[in-house]
Design an enzyme around this catalytic site. Structure first.
Site, PDB file in Angstrom:
ATOM      1  N   ASP A  32      47.706 -42.519 -65.238  1.00  0.00           N
ATOM      2  CA  ASP A  32      48.540 -42.568 -64.043  1.00  0.00           C
ATOM      3  C   ASP A  32      48.561 -41.166 -63.419  1.00  0.00           C
ATOM      4  O   ASP A  32      48.651 -40.166 -64.122  1.00  0.00           O
ATOM      5  CB  ASP A  32      49.957 -43.013 -64.429  1.00  0.00           C
ATOM      6  CG  ASP A  32      50.774 -43.458 -63.233  1.00  0.00           C
ATOM      7  OD1 ASP A  32      51.183 -44.637 -63.206  1.00  0.00           O
ATOM      8  OD2 ASP A  32      51.006 -42.628 -62.321  1.00  0.00           O
ATOM      9  N   ASN A  89      56.274 -53.705 -64.156  1.00  0.00           N
ATOM     10  CA  ASN A  89      57.187 -53.793 -63.018  1.00  0.00           C
ATOM     11  C   ASN A  89      56.733 -54.954 -62.135  1.00  0.00           C
ATOM     12  O   ASN A  89      55.545 -55.061 -61.802  1.00  0.00           O
ATOM     13  CB  ASN A  89      57.162 -52.485 -62.217  1.00  0.00           C
ATOM     14  CG  ASN A  89      57.690 -51.313 -63.019  1.00  0.00           C
ATOM     15  OD1 ASN A  89      58.579 -51.476 -63.866  1.00  0.00           O
ATOM     16  ND2 ASN A  89      57.160 -50.127 -62.776  1.00  0.00           N
ATOM     17  N   VAL A  98      52.559 -50.992 -56.453  1.00  0.00           N
ATOM     18  CA  VAL A  98      51.163 -51.364 -56.222  1.00  0.00           C
ATOM     19  C   VAL A  98      51.011 -52.829 -56.620  1.00  0.00           C
ATOM     20  O   VAL A  98      51.237 -53.195 -57.780  1.00  0.00           O
ATOM     21  CB  VAL A  98      50.195 -50.478 -57.037  1.00  0.00           C
ATOM     22  CG1 VAL A  98      48.752 -50.945 -56.832  1.00  0.00           C
ATOM     23  CG2 VAL A  98      50.337 -49.004 -56.644  1.00  0.00           C
ATOM     24  N   HIS A 102      49.543 -54.734 -63.230  1.00  0.00           N
ATOM     25  CA  HIS A 102      49.186 -53.647 -64.154  1.00  0.00           C
ATOM     26  C   HIS A 102      50.242 -53.494 -65.229  1.00  0.00           C
ATOM     27  O   HIS A 102      51.409 -53.782 -65.004  1.00  0.00           O
ATOM     28  CB  HIS A 102      48.992 -52.326 -63.408  1.00  0.00           C
ATOM     29  CG  HIS A 102      50.127 -51.943 -62.517  1.00  0.00           C
ATOM     30  ND1 HIS A 102      50.305 -52.492 -61.270  1.00  0.00           N
ATOM     31  CD2 HIS A 102      51.153 -51.087 -62.689  1.00  0.00           C
ATOM     32  CE1 HIS A 102      51.386 -51.979 -60.707  1.00  0.00           C
ATOM     33  NE2 HIS A 102      51.932 -51.125 -61.552  1.00  0.00           N
ATOM     34  N   HIS A 104      51.980 -50.605 -67.611  1.00  0.00           N
ATOM     35  CA  HIS A 104      52.146 -49.179 -67.910  1.00  0.00           C
ATOM     36  C   HIS A 104      52.214 -49.032 -69.431  1.00  0.00           C
ATOM     37  O   HIS A 104      53.014 -49.725 -70.088  1.00  0.00           O
ATOM     38  CB  HIS A 104      53.477 -48.651 -67.358  1.00  0.00           C
ATOM     39  CG  HIS A 104      53.585 -48.653 -65.862  1.00  0.00           C
ATOM     40  ND1 HIS A 104      53.437 -47.512 -65.098  1.00  0.00           N
ATOM     41  CD2 HIS A 104      53.852 -49.654 -64.987  1.00  0.00           C
ATOM     42  CE1 HIS A 104      53.623 -47.805 -63.824  1.00  0.00           C
ATOM     43  NE2 HIS A 104      53.875 -49.100 -63.723  1.00  0.00           N
TER      44      HIS A 104
HETATM   45  P1  5GP Z   1      54.289 -49.621 -60.112  1.00  0.00           P
HETATM   46  O1  5GP Z   1      55.377 -48.808 -59.465  1.00  0.00           O
HETATM   47  O2  5GP Z   1      53.643 -50.550 -59.114  1.00  0.00           O
HETATM   48  O3  5GP Z   1      54.718 -50.316 -61.360  1.00  0.00           O
HETATM   49  O4  5GP Z   1      53.211 -48.569 -60.608  1.00  0.00           O
HETATM   50  C1  5GP Z   1      52.209 -48.057 -59.814  1.00  0.00           C
HETATM   51  C2  5GP Z   1      51.723 -46.817 -60.528  1.00  0.00           C
HETATM   52  O5  5GP Z   1      50.474 -46.473 -59.984  1.00  0.00           O
HETATM   53  C3  5GP Z   1      52.628 -45.582 -60.351  1.00  0.00           C
HETATM   54  O6  5GP Z   1      53.044 -45.121 -61.631  1.00  0.00           O
HETATM   55  C4  5GP Z   1      51.757 -44.586 -59.617  1.00  0.00           C
HETATM   56  O7  5GP Z   1      51.955 -43.262 -60.072  1.00  0.00           O
HETATM   57  C5  5GP Z   1      50.346 -45.079 -59.933  1.00  0.00           C
HETATM   58  N1  5GP Z   1      49.363 -44.826 -58.905  1.00  0.00           N
HETATM   59  C6  5GP Z   1      49.491 -45.061 -57.568  1.00  0.00           C
HETATM   60  N2  5GP Z   1      48.364 -44.742 -56.917  1.00  0.00           N
HETATM   61  C7  5GP Z   1      47.501 -44.301 -57.882  1.00  0.00           C
HETATM   62  C8  5GP Z   1      46.149 -43.834 -57.815  1.00  0.00           C
HETATM   63  O8  5GP Z   1      45.509 -43.765 -56.762  1.00  0.00           O
HETATM   64  N3  5GP Z   1      45.569 -43.454 -58.985  1.00  0.00           N
HETATM   65  C9  5GP Z   1      46.236 -43.528 -60.189  1.00  0.00           C
HETATM   66  N4  5GP Z   1      45.577 -43.138 -61.284  1.00  0.00           N
HETATM   67  N5  5GP Z   1      47.513 -43.977 -60.279  1.00  0.00           N
HETATM   68  C10 5GP Z   1      48.124 -44.345 -59.136  1.00  0.00           C
END
Ligand code: 5GP
Ligand code: ZN
Length: 116
Positions: A32, A89, A98, A102, A104
């Site tokens: 991340d 999430n 996003v 996914h 984490h």
């Molecule tokens: P969510 O909030 O949807 O559960 O998690 C999305 C995660 O994707 C966040 O922890 C954010 O830091 C990570 N993230 C967003 N854009 C990118 C990216 O372009 N590359 C990587 N490696 N992580 C990303």
């Protein structure tokens, strides 16, 4: 399968670079960019589906493979015995930002429960 405007689809195909830690024909795991723990890895399916809320029985094997991948990476990184956190999430109240499903994988420090 992949969506043109989806960052994680682009990471899966390699169009957007990431620090990959694992990949197979079903999923890809990468660091991340905004780590919330000493190890913070995202495990995504190659196939796009928006969220756990969008999953169907057709995604059963994919979701299973993603979870087993998280457990295997935790063992490889050496924090499985100490413990770790896996998080999915889901939708707005779940904090999803996003919309490509996914997991984490967070490790390397203790976590409190319930999370915020
Ligand atoms: P969510 O909030 O949807 O559960 O998690 C999305 C995660 O994707 C966040 O922890 C954010 O830091 C990570 N993230 C967003 N854009 C990118 C990216 O372009 N590359 C990587 N490696 N992580 C990303
Ligand atoms: Zn996608």
């Amino acid at each position: 399968m992949s969506r043109e405007d989806c960052i994680f689809c682009k990471i899966a195909t390699g169009e957007i670079t990431s620090q990959r830690v694992f990949e197979d024909d079903i999923c890809v795991a990468f660091n991340d960019t905004s780590p919330q723990a000493p190890t913070h890895i995202l495990i995504i399916p190659r196939e796009h589906f928006d969220s756990l809320d969008a999953a169907t029985t057709e995604h059963k094997d994919t979701l299973g493979q993603m979870l087993l991948t998280a457990a295997e990476i935790a063992r490889e990184k050496g924090f499985a015995k100490d413990g770790y956190r896996v998080v999915i999430n889901t939708n707005a109240d779940g904090g999803q930002t996003v919309f490509h499903t996914h997991i984490h994988l967070l490790g390397g420090r203790p976590f409190i429960f319930p999370p915020g």
